[in-house]
Design an enzyme around this catalytic site. Structure first.
Site: not given
Length: 488
Positions: A80, A158, A182
Site C-alpha cells: 500500500k 483506504s 481500511s
C-alpha cells in the site's frame, strides 16, 4: 484449472520450494496481467517491473544454489502506498503534491516480507493519507471493485488498491493498514480476506510520530484471497521491534495450523447491526446465509443483543479521536514538504480530505480525552460478548459497494443515516477497542456484488479468528467467484 494469478500464495510458495514453479515465471505472469488490467483497474500507483524481474532472477538463483528459502520465497506481493514505503520507490500517500516524493527508507513490515522471500511488484492506490472509506484521489483517480463490470462501484478504502489488485489477480498477497476499517472495508468490497491484528502485534515504524497510531488504534495488516494465505503472511509480519513503542512479542502459536482446527470447537455471537446501525436487507440476508452455513457445519452460533453505546455516541467518539490524527498529518506535511492542506495545496486535494483536516483542527483537549469514557463502555460491551463466545460476527458494511460519486447513505431501509463514512462502514468501532478483527467474504448479492463479514475476537487470539474464518471458507467457498478467474 485456475489461472496462475488466482492460485493461492501458499500453493505458489510450496511449488517454488519444490522446484515446480519458477519465481521468474510467476513475476512475469503477474506483470503481464498488470499490464493488461491496471489501466482499467487503477490499482497500482507504481509498478516496479525491472526491479521485480531482477528480484525474481535472484530468487531463482538462490534455489539453484540450494540456499535457505523463506516462507514467501518468490511470491509476488503489492504494498500500500501509505505507511509501507520501500526505499527508492515513490511514496505518494495518495497526495498529488507528493507525486514525485521518493522514499528514503524501507518500512519494517516490507523488510520482513522481503526477508521472507516476497517480491514487491509495486505500490497500490489509496485516498490521501488513507482518510476515508473509498479509494479515490486527485493523483490517480478512483479504484473500482473488479466485481462491477461497469467500473462504477468503488473498491472501498483506504486499502482499495491492494484489495482490487488481489481480487483481479494482479498480486498474490498485499499489505494494508486500518484506522477505521481500511483493511476490512475494501476486503468486503472486493471479496478478499484481511486481518486487523491486535494493536501492537505487527510493529509500526512510522516517523516522525511513533505514537500516532494509538488513538484510535491504527494497525498494519495482511490481505489475501484465502484464509491460509492471510495466516502465512501474518506469521511473517508479527513480532516485537523496539522501533515501535507499543509492539509486543509474537505469540507462541502456529497461525497456519490454526486453520485446520475443527469447526465445532467454536462459539459465535451474531448481530446484524450492533443493535444501533441501519443495515440494508441485502446485506443482512447474505450475512445470515453465511452464518447459517457455518452453523450447519458444526459451529455454535447465537443471535445476541449488543449492549454498547448508541450510534450517536460512537460516531462522536470516533470522529473526535480520528479527525485530529489527520490534522496532525497535515501539520507534518506542511513542515516536511511545504504542503499547506487548507491553503495553496487545497486545489490539488480531494475536498473530503481538506474537510477532514479542517474538522480535526476544531477539537479541543477536553473533547478528545472525554471520548475515552465512550471507548471504555464499548470495550466492556465487546468483552462481555467474548466472555461467552469466541468471536462477535457482523457485517463489515451497511450496504453493498458504493459508486465512486454517490454520497454516503442518508437513509437505509427507511432508517435515517447521517451521510458520513461512519454511516456506511461498520468497522470503525473496533479501532476504538484494539480487538483483532478479520474480514471474510460472506457471499454475493443477487446483482453479483460482494458482501463481507467481520469476525471480532479476543486480543491476541488471531489464531482463533483464523480457525473460524477457515470454517466460513469451507462452508461457503469463494475462490471461484472472482470475475477474472478462468471460466468467469
Amino acid at each position: 484449472m485456475t489461472d496462475i494469478q488466482f492460485q493461492s500464495a501458499t500453493a505458489l510458495a510450496g511449488a517454488v520450494r519444490r522446484g515446480e514453479r519458477s519465481p521468474v515465471d510467476l513475476v512475469d505472469a503477474y506483470l503481464d496481467r498488470i499490464a493488461d488490467r491496471n489501466e482499467e483497474l487503477n490499482a497500482y500507483v507504481t509498478v516496479l517491473e525491472d526491479e521485480a524481474r531482477e528480484r525474481a532472477r535472484e530468487a531463482e538463483q538462490a534455489i539453484e544454489e540450494g540456499a535457505d528459502l523463506g516462507p514467501l520465497h518468490g511470491v509476488p506481493i503489492a504494498i500500500k502506498d501509505l505507511h509501507q514505503p520501500k526505499a527508492g520507490v515513490p511514496n505518494t500517500k495518495g497526495l498529488k503534491p507528493l507525486a514525485d516524493n521518493v522514499a528514503t527508507e524501507t518500512a519494517l513490515v516490507v523488510e520482513r516480507l522481503e526477508a521472507a522471500g516476497a517480491i514487491v511488484l509495486g505500490t497500490t492506490n489509496t485516498p490521501e493519507l488513507g482518510h476515508t472509506m473509498r479509494t479515490d484521489n486527485e493523483l490517480l483517480g478512483p479504484t473500482p471493485t473488479p466485481f462491477d463490470p461497469e467500473g462504477e462501484r468503488n473498491a472501498g478504502g483506504s486499502s482499495g488498491g491492494s484489495a482490487a489488485a488481489l481480487a483481479d489477480g494482479l498480486c498474490a498477497l498485499a499489505t494494508g493498514s486500518d484506522m477505521g476499517g481500511s483493511l476490512r472495508n475494501p476486503a468486503a468490497c472486493c471479496h478478499v480476506v484481511s486481518v486487523k491484528p491486535t494493536y501492537g502485534l505487527v510493529p509500526h515504524d512510522d516517523r516522525p510520530d511513533a505514537f500516532s497510531s494509538h488513538t484510535p488504534f491504527g494497525v498494519l495488516g495482511p490481505m489475501a484471497r484465502t484464509v491460509d494465505d492471510v495466516a502465512l503472511m501474518l506469521s511473517v509480519m508479527v513480532g516485537k521491534d523496539d522501533v515501535d513503542p507499543f509492539s509486543v512479542p509474537a505469540p507462541d502459536v502456529d497461525y497456519q495450523a490454526a486453520t485446520d482446527r475443527p469447526a465445532d470447537e467454536y462459539s459465535l455471537a451474531f448481530t446484524p447491526d450492533l443493535d444501533t446501525f441501519p443495515v440494508a436487507e441485502s446485506v443482512r440476508a447474505v450475512c445470515r446465509d453465511a452464518v447459517d452455513a457455518v452453523a450447519d457445519a458444526g459451529v455454535s452460533v447465537a443471535d445476541i443483543t449488543f449492549g454498547g453505546p448508541d450510534k450517536g455516541d460512537l460516531t462522536y467518539a470516533y470522529g473526535t479521536t480520528a479527525a485530529p490524527q489527520f490534522a496532525r498529518g497535515a501539520r507534518i506535511l506542511k513542515r516536511e514538504h511545504g504542503i499547506d492542506v487548507t491553503g495553496a495545496a487545497a486545489d490539488d486535494l480531494s475536498p473530503s480530505f481538506v474537510s477532514t483536516v479542517t474538522m480535526g483542527q476544531g477539537y479541543d483537549t477536553d473533547e478528545y480525552l472525554d471520548t475515552n469514557t465512550i471507548r471504555t463502555e464499548l470495550y466492556d460491551a465487546v468483552e462481555a460478548v467474548l466472555a461467552d463466545h469466541d468471536a462477535l460476527v457482523m457485517p463489515a458494511l451497511a450496504t453493498p459497494p458504493l459508486t465512486h460519486d454517490e454520497p454516503y447513505p442518508t437513509e437505509i431501509e427507511g432508517e435515517s443515516a447521517g451521510g458520513l463514512p461512519m454511516d456506511w462502514g461498520l468497522t470503525w468501532p473496533f479501532n476504538m477497542t484494539g480487538h483483532p478483527v478479520m474480514s471474510v467474504p460472506a457471499g454475493l448479492t443477487d446483482d453479483g456484488l460482494p458482501i463481507g463479514l467481520q469476525l471480532v475476537g479476543s486480543r491476541y487470539a488471531e489464531d482463533d479468528l483464523l480457525a473460524i474464518a477457515a470454517a466460513f471458507e469451507e462452508a461457503n467457498p469463494w475462490a471461484d467467484d472472482y470475475p477474472g478467474a478462468r471460466g468467469n
